[in-house]
Design a protein around this motif. Structure first.
Motif, PDB file in Angstrom:
ATOM      1  N   VAL A 224       0.891  -1.311   0.244  1.00 36.16           N
ATOM      2  CA  VAL A 224      -0.097   0.012  -0.001  1.00 36.16           C
ATOM      3  C   VAL A 224       0.842   1.219   0.065  1.00 36.16           C
ATOM      4  O   VAL A 224       2.025   1.189   0.293  1.00 36.16           O
ATOM      5  N   GLU A 225       0.335   2.317  -0.668  1.00 38.41           N
ATOM      6  CA  GLU A 225       0.932   3.497  -0.558  1.00 38.41           C
ATOM      7  C   GLU A 225      -0.329   4.816  -0.501  1.00 38.41           C
ATOM      8  O   GLU A 225      -1.270   4.507  -1.024  1.00 38.41           O
ATOM      9  N   ARG A 226       0.268   6.104  -0.170  1.00 41.89           N
ATOM     10  CA  ARG A 226      -0.610   7.069  -0.601  1.00 41.89           C
ATOM     11  C   ARG A 226      -0.220   7.160  -1.873  1.00 41.89           C
ATOM     12  O   ARG A 226       0.934   7.197  -2.322  1.00 41.89           O
ATOM     13  N   ALA A 227      -1.213   7.721  -2.734  1.00 35.53           N
ATOM     14  CA  ALA A 227      -1.065   7.726  -4.171  1.00 35.53           C
ATOM     15  C   ALA A 227      -0.222   8.680  -4.560  1.00 35.53           C
ATOM     16  O   ALA A 227       0.117   9.608  -3.773  1.00 35.53           O
ATOM     17  N   GLY A 228       0.797   8.203  -5.228  1.00 35.84           N
ATOM     18  CA  GLY A 228       1.926   9.013  -5.896  1.00 35.84           C
ATOM     19  C   GLY A 228       3.039   8.643  -4.826  1.00 35.84           C
ATOM     20  O   GLY A 228       4.272   9.235  -4.920  1.00 35.84           O
ATOM     21  N   GLY A 229       3.113   7.939  -3.779  1.00 33.31           N
ATOM     22  CA  GLY A 229       4.439   7.606  -2.824  1.00 33.31           C
ATOM     23  C   GLY A 229       4.440   8.762  -1.814  1.00 33.31           C
ATOM     24  O   GLY A 229       5.564   8.728  -1.336  1.00 33.31           O
ATOM     25  N   VAL A 230       3.549   9.502  -1.701  1.00 33.03           N
ATOM     26  CA  VAL A 230       3.830  10.611  -0.478  1.00 33.03           C
ATOM     27  C   VAL A 230       4.038   9.920   0.791  1.00 33.03           C
ATOM     28  O   VAL A 230       3.477   8.834   1.135  1.00 33.03           O
ATOM     29  N   GLN A 231       4.989  10.557   1.454  1.00 29.24           N
ATOM     30  CA  GLN A 231       5.393   9.954   2.840  1.00 29.24           C
ATOM     31  C   GLN A 231       4.176   9.854   3.849  1.00 29.24           C
ATOM     32  O   GLN A 231       3.428  10.995   3.998  1.00 29.24           O
ATOM     33  N   PRO A 232       3.863   8.595   4.422  1.00 24.51           N
ATOM     34  CA  PRO A 232       2.482   8.843   5.218  1.00 24.51           C
ATOM     35  C   PRO A 232       2.803   9.411   6.658  1.00 24.51           C
ATOM     36  O   PRO A 232       3.961   9.700   6.908  1.00 24.51           O
ATOM     37  N   ALA A 233       1.901   9.960   7.322  1.00 27.91           N
ATOM     38  CA  ALA A 233       1.911  10.490   8.613  1.00 27.91           C
ATOM     39  C   ALA A 233       2.568   9.609   9.694  1.00 27.91           C
ATOM     40  O   ALA A 233       3.433   9.968  10.370  1.00 27.91           O
ATOM     41  N   SER A 234       2.271   8.167   9.638  1.00 30.19           N
ATOM     42  CA  SER A 234       2.951   7.090  10.354  1.00 30.19           C
ATOM     43  C   SER A 234       2.730   5.832   9.677  1.00 30.19           C
ATOM     44  O   SER A 234       1.756   5.813   8.655  1.00 30.19           O
ATOM     45  N   LEU A 235       3.224   4.804  10.156  1.00 25.53           N
ATOM     46  CA  LEU A 235       3.019   3.691   9.588  1.00 25.53           C
ATOM     47  C   LEU A 235       1.827   2.988   9.972  1.00 25.53           C
ATOM     48  O   LEU A 235       1.217   2.093   9.437  1.00 25.53           O
ATOM     49  N   ASN A 236       1.271   3.500  11.241  1.00 28.70           N
ATOM     50  CA  ASN A 236       0.008   2.977  11.675  1.00 28.70           C
ATOM     51  C   ASN A 236      -1.116   3.395  10.539  1.00 28.70           C
ATOM     52  O   ASN A 236      -2.032   2.694  10.560  1.00 28.70           O
ATOM     53  N   GLU A 237      -1.042   4.464   9.851  1.00 32.59           N
ATOM     54  CA  GLU A 237      -1.600   4.681   8.624  1.00 32.59           C
ATOM     55  C   GLU A 237      -1.844   3.698   7.667  1.00 32.59           C
ATOM     56  O   GLU A 237      -2.707   3.275   7.047  1.00 32.59           O
ATOM     57  N   MET A 238      -0.464   3.325   7.156  1.00 32.56           N
ATOM     58  CA  MET A 238      -0.343   2.250   6.342  1.00 32.56           C
ATOM     59  C   MET A 238      -0.864   0.898   6.881  1.00 32.56           C
ATOM     60  O   MET A 238      -1.405   0.118   6.103  1.00 32.56           O
ATOM     61  N   ILE A 239      -0.965   0.684   8.234  1.00 31.10           N
ATOM     62  CA  ILE A 239      -1.425  -0.490   8.639  1.00 31.10           C
ATOM     63  C   ILE A 239      -2.976  -0.590   8.493  1.00 31.10           C
ATOM     64  O   ILE A 239      -3.584  -1.730   7.975  1.00 31.10           O
TER      65      ILE A 239
END
Length: 269
Positions: A224-239
């Motif tokens: 998973v990623e934020r569209a375009g590969g933007v740095q997420p706020a935290s890995l918990n968001e990716m979880i």
């Protein structure tokens, strides 16, 4: 490589490796507590390394073309295979997986909490080489009995997130574990090629996180990623995003029920 692990948690036992990327308090998961609880120093190190990885991978968030051969920034495998011993070998589960079985029905639209995803692209192939890159990975897939790779790319309703669901049909659980080892970016063995649904930047050029799990003789990967590969706020968001994208793995519980190893209903516990 960044591994999505809890290296800063006070609960970590001395000498114990980092805890995995996934929390235990999500539906359908039974591992030990794996919440991502970064301490200040560990979080700072993770962010610095993540930014460096994004730069090495060509940057993210600008909508540019992604490299053809892309890797996740963070990757965590799970080798346990708990609950899937009845289908640890394809001999017990010989029927090929169809696209409708894995990605049809409820799997076309995934909803959990504030997230809603729609299937934007899909592919089921018996040519495992065509869906991957890397000579070592491709060699192991051939040697260890890969017969199918199922891929589905999902886009969130607000187009802020993109998720890849991947299932690899191997001969047995040992092959599954070897493929998971190959997927560690430190090996340079290769990876699965992501699909690129329309309406969002190409996948994989910036920050992304992936998790691979042993489901009997299937490797199940969420990436998973934020569209375009933007740095997420935290890995918990990716979880949270990844747990939504994992839902098509329900087809494995259906397979488990067919061989008498499940709890009935074709759904995860």
């Amino acid at each position: 490589m960044i591994e999505a692990r809890d290296t800063g948690s006070p609960q970590q036992a001395p000498g114990e490796g980092g805890r995995d990327f996934w929390p235990a308090d999500k539906p359908g998961r039974k591992p030990p507590n794996r919440k991502l609880l970064y301490g200040g120093a560990a979080a700072l190190v993770a962010v610095v390394v993540a930014i460096a990885a994004v730069l090495l991978l060509g940057g993210g968030g600008d909508g540019g073309k992604a490299p053809r051969d892309v890797l996740p920034t963070a990757y965590t495998p799970d080798f346990s295979g708990e609950g899937f011993t009845a289908i640890a070998s394809r001999q017990a589960d010989k029927r090929p997986v169809s696209e409708g079985e894995a990605l049809g029905g409820d799997a076309k639209r995934l909803t959990s909490g504030k997230y809603t995803f729609t299937l934007g692209a899909s592919n089921v192939t018996s040519d495992c080489k065509s869906a991957t890159w890397g000579a070592r990975l491709q060699g192991d897939l051939a040697k260890l009995g890969c017969t199918q790779i199922v891929r589905g790319a999902y886009v969130s309703s607000d187009k802020k997130y993109v998720g890849q669901f991947i299932a690899i049909n191997m001969a047995d659980e040992e092959g599954v574990k070897q493929v998971q080892r190959d997927l560690d970016r430190a090996t340079g063995a290769g990876w699965v090629r992501p699909l690129n649904p329309p309406g969002v930047p190409e996948f994989g050029a910036g920050f992304s996180a992936a998790y691979a799990k042993t489901y009997g003789h299937y490797v199940v990967i969420t990436w998973v990623e934020r569209a375009g590969g933007v740095q997420p706020a935290s890995l918990n968001e990716m979880i949270d995003v990844s747990l939504v994208i994992e839902k098509p793995a329900d087809f494995v519980w259906g397979r488990l029920d067919l061989v008498g190893g499940g709890t009935g209903g074709g759904k995860r516990p």
